[in-house]
Design an enzyme around this catalytic site. Sequence first.
Site, PDB file in Angstrom:
ATOM      1  N   SER A  85       0.305  -0.709   0.121  1.00 48.27           N
ATOM      2  CA  SER A  85       0.297   0.007   0.117  1.00 48.27           C
ATOM      3  C   SER A  85       0.909   1.358   0.043  1.00 48.27           C
ATOM      4  O   SER A  85       1.746   1.226  -0.772  1.00 48.27           O
ATOM      5  CB  SER A  85      -0.841   0.005   1.773  1.00 48.27           C
ATOM      6  OG  SER A  85      -1.783   0.860   1.405  1.00 48.27           O
ATOM      7  N   ASP A 133      10.004   5.428  -9.530  1.00 48.35           N
ATOM      8  CA  ASP A 133      10.373   5.833 -11.461  1.00 48.35           C
ATOM      9  C   ASP A 133      10.520   7.014 -11.418  1.00 48.35           C
ATOM     10  O   ASP A 133      11.127   7.658 -13.026  1.00 48.35           O
ATOM     11  CB  ASP A 133       8.321   6.174 -11.192  1.00 48.35           C
ATOM     12  CG  ASP A 133       7.400   5.363 -11.492  1.00 48.35           C
ATOM     13  OD1 ASP A 133       8.367   4.000 -11.679  1.00 48.35           O
ATOM     14  OD2 ASP A 133       6.047   4.725 -11.879  1.00 48.35           O
ATOM     15  N   LYS A 166      -0.277  -3.957  -3.683  1.00 50.33           N
ATOM     16  CA  LYS A 166      -2.030  -3.022  -3.007  1.00 50.33           C
ATOM     17  C   LYS A 166      -2.343  -2.311  -3.708  1.00 50.33           C
ATOM     18  O   LYS A 166      -1.501  -1.407  -3.153  1.00 50.33           O
ATOM     19  CB  LYS A 166      -2.302  -3.261  -2.123  1.00 50.33           C
ATOM     20  CG  LYS A 166      -3.579  -2.654  -1.429  1.00 50.33           C
ATOM     21  CD  LYS A 166      -3.889  -2.484   0.372  1.00 50.33           C
ATOM     22  CE  LYS A 166      -4.829  -2.068   0.940  1.00 50.33           C
ATOM     23  NZ  LYS A 166      -5.626  -0.602   0.470  1.00 50.33           N
TER      24      LYS A 166
END
Length: 497
Positions: free
Chosen positions: A250, A261, A275
Amino acid sequence: NQVKNNYVDDVDIDSLLDKTMLQFLEELDPHSTYISIDEMQSVSENMQGNFDGIGIEYQIYNDTLVVVNAITDGPSEKIGIKAGDRIIRVDTIQVAGVGLKNSDVVKKLRGKSGTEVEVEVLRYGMSKPMVFDIVRGKIPLHSMDVAYMVNDEIGYIKINRFSATTYEEFYKGLTSLKEQGATSLILDLRGNPGGYLNAAHKMVDEFLDDGKMIVYTSGKSRPKREYTATSEGEFKKGDVVVIVDESSASASEIVAGALQDNDRGTIVGRRTFGKGLVQRPIELTDGSKVRITTQRYYTPAGRCIQKSYENGSKEYRKEKYERYLNGESFHKDSIKIPDSLIFKTLVTGRDVYAGGGIIPDVFVPVDTTGTSPYFLSLVRKGIMNRFALEYVNDNRELLKEKYLDFKTFKKSFDIDLVLKEMISYAEAKELEYNEEDYMTAYEAISIRLKALIAQNFYGFSEFYEVFNELNPIYKEGISILNDKSKYKSINLSNKYR
């Protein structure tokens, strides 16, 4: 009412309704859930970051409640409760020798802030019990386990969940490490199940430049919302390693995905849980709540890292354990990613992957080489824990004289002398000594015992500072940060397939 009035036996209607609600929500997805009134308090405390109580860390040893630490500035510390004290009575109820459980401790010692509780204490070296009247207060429930300097340049922070107080705790830890000279950072999110998205967003903002994407959310009934970085931030420069494992989920995955990224940090460890769903809590008329999945979240490169739940909640939750059986926990090549789930990082264009968790830049397998049946018995039977507690209680004054601070203890405490005592202690508990097994797991036994002694003498933060020396993910992270060329080469050329 028809069932209540006409059924042949008495029926607990509330319990039946709770089960029905849970089953209904589980048909939607594994993270939409129902929280009964009975569960509300513990859930709320965990996420709000505090509870009402007397402020002690404790262990139950030989059916007695033993204080491991009186929380700084808490009600117990202020009136003189000390580590090693044994609580034998709470108000009029005897709590020693009665089969005490953790749930009993919580019920007896927690209570509304401002209320009073009387405890009777046995203290080492005192001939008679002592009685304390403690006024309960607000006790912080920390989500940052520890922040410390690994060496002159590398700082380390461990976060156990993302609660309402996480960002403030993290910021305080981060600024403290910078003041001590930290120019690189290990952020430990192993075992962190997540929590509030906003806490993750604010944490990542400390690392990324103004305008950089952190995460975005989107759902059928909710418009796309983007979370971006601001110009503010304490660690916009400096190398960052995030260490993760299969229980990092999460909000932990939001942090790891955002830094990966944006090519801002190196992710080290094993594939995270997977998740990528966002829940919204809705309060019901009786005070219970439902958490309904309303959106998915996406990393800056556009990845949804939610793993499949088409086979139901039970199989979904088992999946992370099955990685051990299918070889993924030991070999990175066991992870199979189709080309359709390959994305590119936003700066260097490295391959990153969607479809089931954050795949780290550097894989670290589960290490089973330094263990043995003897070591596992020491742990599973609780022998090592009990010995460490008893050793500290019996030698507390001597330890205070010999080790003026934790740094001295960590550097010069001779664990080999204590290991001999523990072996004898284990034999008295009917665990037979095995020389070969002991030598196989010597490093694991010695470091774990030293960490437990540090925990009982100093506190839980010091436990991690010793125990981390045993963890291969942590050690790999340190290795990468100590080698600048290695850090740069991983970020620029990582190919995971």
